[in-house]
Design a protein around this motif. Structure first.
Motif, mmCIF file in Angstrom:
data_model
loop_
_atom_site.group_PDB
_atom_site.id
_atom_site.type_symbol
_atom_site.label_atom_id
_atom_site.label_comp_id
_atom_site.label_asym_id
_atom_site.label_seq_id
_atom_site.Cartn_x
_atom_site.Cartn_y
_atom_site.Cartn_z
ATOM 1 N N GLN A 11 0.844 -1.177 0.000
ATOM 2 C CA GLN A 11 0.000 0.000 0.000
ATOM 3 C C GLN A 11 0.884 1.232 0.000
ATOM 4 O O GLN A 11 2.045 1.193 0.361
ATOM 5 C CB GLN A 11 -0.910 -0.009 1.231
ATOM 6 C CG GLN A 11 -1.952 -1.128 1.214
ATOM 7 C CD GLN A 11 -2.854 -1.025 0.007
ATOM 8 O OE1 GLN A 11 -3.466 0.013 -0.229
ATOM 9 N NE2 GLN A 11 -2.949 -2.088 -0.771
ATOM 10 N N GLY A 12 0.296 2.364 -0.428
ATOM 11 C CA GLY A 12 1.053 3.592 -0.442
ATOM 12 C C GLY A 12 1.546 3.946 0.947
ATOM 13 O O GLY A 12 0.829 3.787 1.927
ATOM 14 N N GLU A 13 2.774 4.419 0.986
ATOM 15 C CA GLU A 13 3.349 4.809 2.260
ATOM 16 C C GLU A 13 3.794 6.254 2.165
ATOM 17 O O GLU A 13 4.622 6.617 1.326
ATOM 18 C CB GLU A 13 4.538 3.916 2.605
ATOM 19 C CG GLU A 13 5.140 4.241 3.958
ATOM 20 C CD GLU A 13 6.166 3.211 4.365
ATOM 21 O OE1 GLU A 13 7.108 3.586 5.083
ATOM 22 O OE2 GLU A 13 6.028 2.036 3.979
ATOM 23 N N GLU A 30 4.181 9.842 -1.634
ATOM 24 C CA GLU A 30 3.624 8.515 -1.315
ATOM 25 C C GLU A 30 4.181 7.506 -2.305
ATOM 26 O O GLU A 30 4.190 7.752 -3.515
ATOM 27 C CB GLU A 30 2.096 8.577 -1.404
ATOM 28 C CG GLU A 30 1.373 7.479 -0.677
ATOM 29 C CD GLU A 30 -0.111 7.805 -0.534
ATOM 30 O OE1 GLU A 30 -0.532 8.182 0.584
ATOM 31 O OE2 GLU A 30 -0.846 7.694 -1.532
ATOM 32 N N SER A 31 4.641 6.366 -1.787
ATOM 33 C CA SER A 31 5.278 5.352 -2.630
ATOM 34 C C SER A 31 4.479 4.060 -2.643
ATOM 35 O O SER A 31 3.899 3.659 -1.633
ATOM 36 C CB SER A 31 6.696 5.063 -2.139
ATOM 37 O OG SER A 31 7.558 6.118 -2.477
ATOM 38 N N ASP A 40 13.952 5.252 -4.266
ATOM 39 C CA ASP A 40 13.914 6.396 -5.177
ATOM 40 C C ASP A 40 13.200 7.591 -4.553
ATOM 41 O O ASP A 40 13.557 8.744 -4.826
ATOM 42 C CB ASP A 40 13.207 6.010 -6.479
ATOM 43 C CG ASP A 40 14.089 5.192 -7.411
ATOM 44 O OD1 ASP A 40 15.284 5.001 -7.094
ATOM 45 O OD2 ASP A 40 13.577 4.729 -8.444
ATOM 46 N N SER A 41 12.184 7.337 -3.743
ATOM 47 C CA SER A 41 11.475 8.431 -3.078
ATOM 48 C C SER A 41 12.408 9.227 -2.169
ATOM 49 O O SER A 41 12.264 10.445 -2.013
ATOM 50 C CB SER A 41 10.287 7.894 -2.272
ATOM 51 O OG SER A 41 9.264 7.463 -3.133
ATOM 52 N N GLU A 42 13.382 8.529 -1.584
ATOM 53 C CA GLU A 42 14.358 9.221 -0.743
ATOM 54 C C GLU A 42 15.245 10.144 -1.582
ATOM 55 O O GLU A 42 15.658 11.215 -1.122
ATOM 56 C CB GLU A 42 15.194 8.204 0.022
ATOM 57 C CG GLU A 42 14.376 7.377 0.999
ATOM 58 C CD GLU A 42 15.185 6.373 1.790
ATOM 59 O OE1 GLU A 42 14.781 6.052 2.927
ATOM 60 O OE2 GLU A 42 16.232 5.914 1.282
ATOM 61 N N ILE A 43 15.524 9.751 -2.806
ATOM 62 C CA ILE A 43 16.284 10.603 -3.723
ATOM 63 C C ILE A 43 15.459 11.810 -4.135
ATOM 64 O O ILE A 43 15.946 12.947 -4.163
ATOM 65 C CB ILE A 43 16.721 9.784 -4.955
ATOM 66 C CG1 ILE A 43 17.802 8.779 -4.557
ATOM 67 C CG2 ILE A 43 17.219 10.693 -6.073
ATOM 68 C CD1 ILE A 43 18.127 7.765 -5.620
ATOM 69 N N VAL A 44 14.175 11.586 -4.439
ATOM 70 C CA VAL A 44 13.281 12.682 -4.811
ATOM 71 C C VAL A 44 13.190 13.703 -3.681
ATOM 72 O O VAL A 44 13.261 14.924 -3.903
ATOM 73 C CB VAL A 44 11.882 12.137 -5.163
ATOM 74 C CG1 VAL A 44 10.864 13.270 -5.293
ATOM 75 C CG2 VAL A 44 11.938 11.319 -6.455
ATOM 76 N N LEU A 67 3.077 10.833 -6.320
ATOM 77 C CA LEU A 67 2.879 9.406 -6.117
ATOM 78 C C LEU A 67 3.951 8.667 -6.908
ATOM 79 O O LEU A 67 4.044 8.824 -8.129
ATOM 80 C CB LEU A 67 1.492 8.958 -6.587
ATOM 81 C CG LEU A 67 0.270 9.612 -5.938
ATOM 82 C CD1 LEU A 67 -1.004 8.925 -6.434
ATOM 83 C CD2 LEU A 67 0.344 9.552 -4.431
ATOM 84 N N ASN A 68 4.769 7.890 -6.212
ATOM 85 C CA ASN A 68 5.795 7.081 -6.868
ATOM 86 C C ASN A 68 5.191 5.709 -7.130
ATOM 87 O O ASN A 68 4.912 4.956 -6.194
ATOM 88 C CB ASN A 68 7.037 6.986 -5.981
ATOM 89 C CG ASN A 68 8.257 6.538 -6.757
ATOM 90 O OD1 ASN A 68 8.148 6.103 -7.902
ATOM 91 N ND2 ASN A 68 9.412 6.640 -6.136
ATOM 92 N N THR A 69 5.013 5.359 -8.385
ATOM 93 C CA THR A 69 4.087 4.298 -8.768
ATOM 94 C C THR A 69 4.771 3.017 -9.221
ATOM 95 O O THR A 69 5.946 2.984 -9.560
ATOM 96 C CB THR A 69 3.174 4.778 -9.902
ATOM 97 O OG1 THR A 69 3.985 5.068 -11.050
ATOM 98 C CG2 THR A 69 2.403 6.021 -9.482
#
Length: 477
Positions: A11-13, A30-31, A40-44, A67-69
């Motif tokens: 689920q999205g986190e 949200e990933s 990758d969200s940490e890089i963003v 949203l990282n999908t």
């Protein structure tokens, strides 16, 4: 039954961390899907942190929603579309709000996403996050923005990721991106591009920095970590064109794993995900040699039938896979394995399904991730094969795989009872606030009573006195 047996996607986190006090804008991030997306969200977050954004858990105060999908299964994409529809009222209340889609779904659908999802202003593929500042300027000028160009080089090696919403104990370190394997069911090569590896020195420096910040465990991460090959940069497919000096000094995955083990001896090291045809005996020997390399491998097999493996374009046979497992257990006797399994792939017969169940019994996995096959547009299977296994048959076969894995998991958990393990405390148990949740080297979860003086991030010795199907029950020694 553990959730991991039945979930098709995480689920999205949403993430939030304390960041720069001078930043005035708010990012809700949200990933979904795999560990690579969370990394990758940490890089963003790191890139946007330099552009004046602090992360927030509150949708209503966000200036930017990303949203990282995931595109690995149809259900994953449906989840993202449903989530986007929930932002409709937020857009009405705040016309300046920017909504963007990142990751594999963005790469797969490209401009079509802007046409289908009218709430979306921004579409950014996995290799284009450095361009986010420019793309956001375009949206500020009232234009839709898109960048889905895939790279042939490691894209983010020099970016120090912002550690988002974690426990301060475990962290991901990306070592490769992309995949060259072209399994017929998989969309990843089309959304993540060619395999390319990261400079081992930058990997070591990131691991050392995590150790200095009191992290206790790292997971070396990639779509296919066993294919890691550093020869000075570039896609793995171009290695044949490298100079003799580059070839002589190239670093493979087993060598990298040993380098990391030596560089951070006080940290546990895991890795994910592995591919059977590229996993080598050398890797298992590194696991056996270093106590801080965990005795656990996630080794997707997908099917126990050679006929189906061939249709999937998997580069291993059933016997090769079983031989690899046997060799691993000879080298590392207490090693644990988990699996990925697809039920109901194109043309799968009942005999093929029974071969899968038989392979599972032979390997005795600790746990697994199991799914019914769903077509992914653009893949070879979608283009060239008929999805001819009826839905009810897929679901019945999946249920049988899940049920068998449940039996195997309980058997494996029972094998740990009566033994003592060093475990890493990761947090407080969700079911009992008076108990710790910890993990063994074999990746088994252990819960035990909190004792004064113990803290999250401590290594402690625990005697396992009981178990459930998916959890060990213990006490501090």
């Amino acid at each position: 039954m553990q959730e991991k047996y039945i979930d098709e996607t995480k689920q999205g986190e949403a993430f939030a961390i304390a960041e720069k006090p001078e930043n005035s804008k708010k990012l809700f991030l949200e990933s979904y899907g795999c560990q690579m997306n969370f990394s990758d969200s940490e890089i963003v977050a790191s890139i946007l942190n330099e552009q004046g954004y602090n992360t927030t858990m509150n949708l209503e105060e966000a200036d930017l929603i990303l949203l990282n999908t995931c595109s690995i299964r149809e259900r994953a994409e449906q989840t993202v579309r449903m989530r986007l529809s929930q932002f409709k009222n937020l857009k009405k209340e705040n016309p300046s709000l920017t909504v963007g889609v990142l990751g594999c779904m963005a790469e797969r659908l490209k401009t079509k996403f802007l046409e289908e999802e009218h709430l979306v202003d921004l579409v950014v593929g996995p290799d284009a996050y450095r361009d986010l500042p420019n793309l956001l300027k375009e949206t500020e000028d009232g234009r839709d923005a898109i960048n889905v160009i895939l790279s042939k080089e490691e894209t983010y090696a020099d970016i120090n990721p912002v550690r988002l919403g974690g426990n301060g104990v475990t962290a991901f370190v990306t070592i490769t991106r992309g995949c060259d394997n072209m399994c017929t069911f998989c969309v990843v090569p089309f959304t993540r591009g060619r395999e390319r590896s990261r400079d081992p020195h930058s990997i070591i420096e990131e691991c050392k920095a995590l150790a200095e910040n009191n992290y206790k465990e790292i997971t070396l991460l990639g779509q296919n970590v066993d294919s890691y090959l550093w020869y000075g940069g570039g896609a793995k497919k171009d290695f044949d064109k490298a100079s003799e000096m580059q070839k002589a000094t190239a670093v493979n995955f087993a060598q990298l794993l040993e380098m990391v083990a030596k560089a951070v001896p006080g940290m546990r090291i895991r890795f994910s995900t592995s591919n059977p045809h590229e996993m080598t005996e050398e890797v298992f020997r590194v696991i056996a040699k270093y106590d801080n390399v965990c005795n656990y491998v996630h080794l997707p097999v997908q099917s126990g039938s050679d006929r189906i493996l061939q249709k999937m374009n998997r580069q291993h046979t059933r016997q090769e896979y079983l031989d690899l497992i046997k060799k691993a257990k000879e080298i590392v006797p207490d090693i644990a394995f988990s699996q990925d399994m697809i039920a109901g792939f194109c043309g799968e017969t009942e005999e093929d399904h029974q071969l899968t169940l038989d392979l599972m019994r032979q390997v005795e996995y600790d746990y697994g991730y199991m799914f019914a096959y769903s077509e992914r547009p653009g893949t070879p299977a979608h283009k060239k094969m008929e999805d001819d296994v009826p839905a009810d048959v897929k679901q019945r076969r999946l249920a049988e795989i899940i049920a068998l894995q449940g039996e195997l998991s309980r058997k494996r958990m029972q094998s740990y009872v009566g033994k003592t393990y060093e475990v890493l405390i990761e947090g407080i148990s969700k079911k009992n606030k008076n108990q710790w949740k910890a993990r063994t080297s074999q990746n088994a979860v252990v819960v035990f009573d909190i004792i004064e003086g113990q803290n999250i991030g401590d290594f402690v010795t625990v005697f396992v006195n009981d178990c459930t199907q998916g959890t060990l029950l213990g006490k501090t020694v």
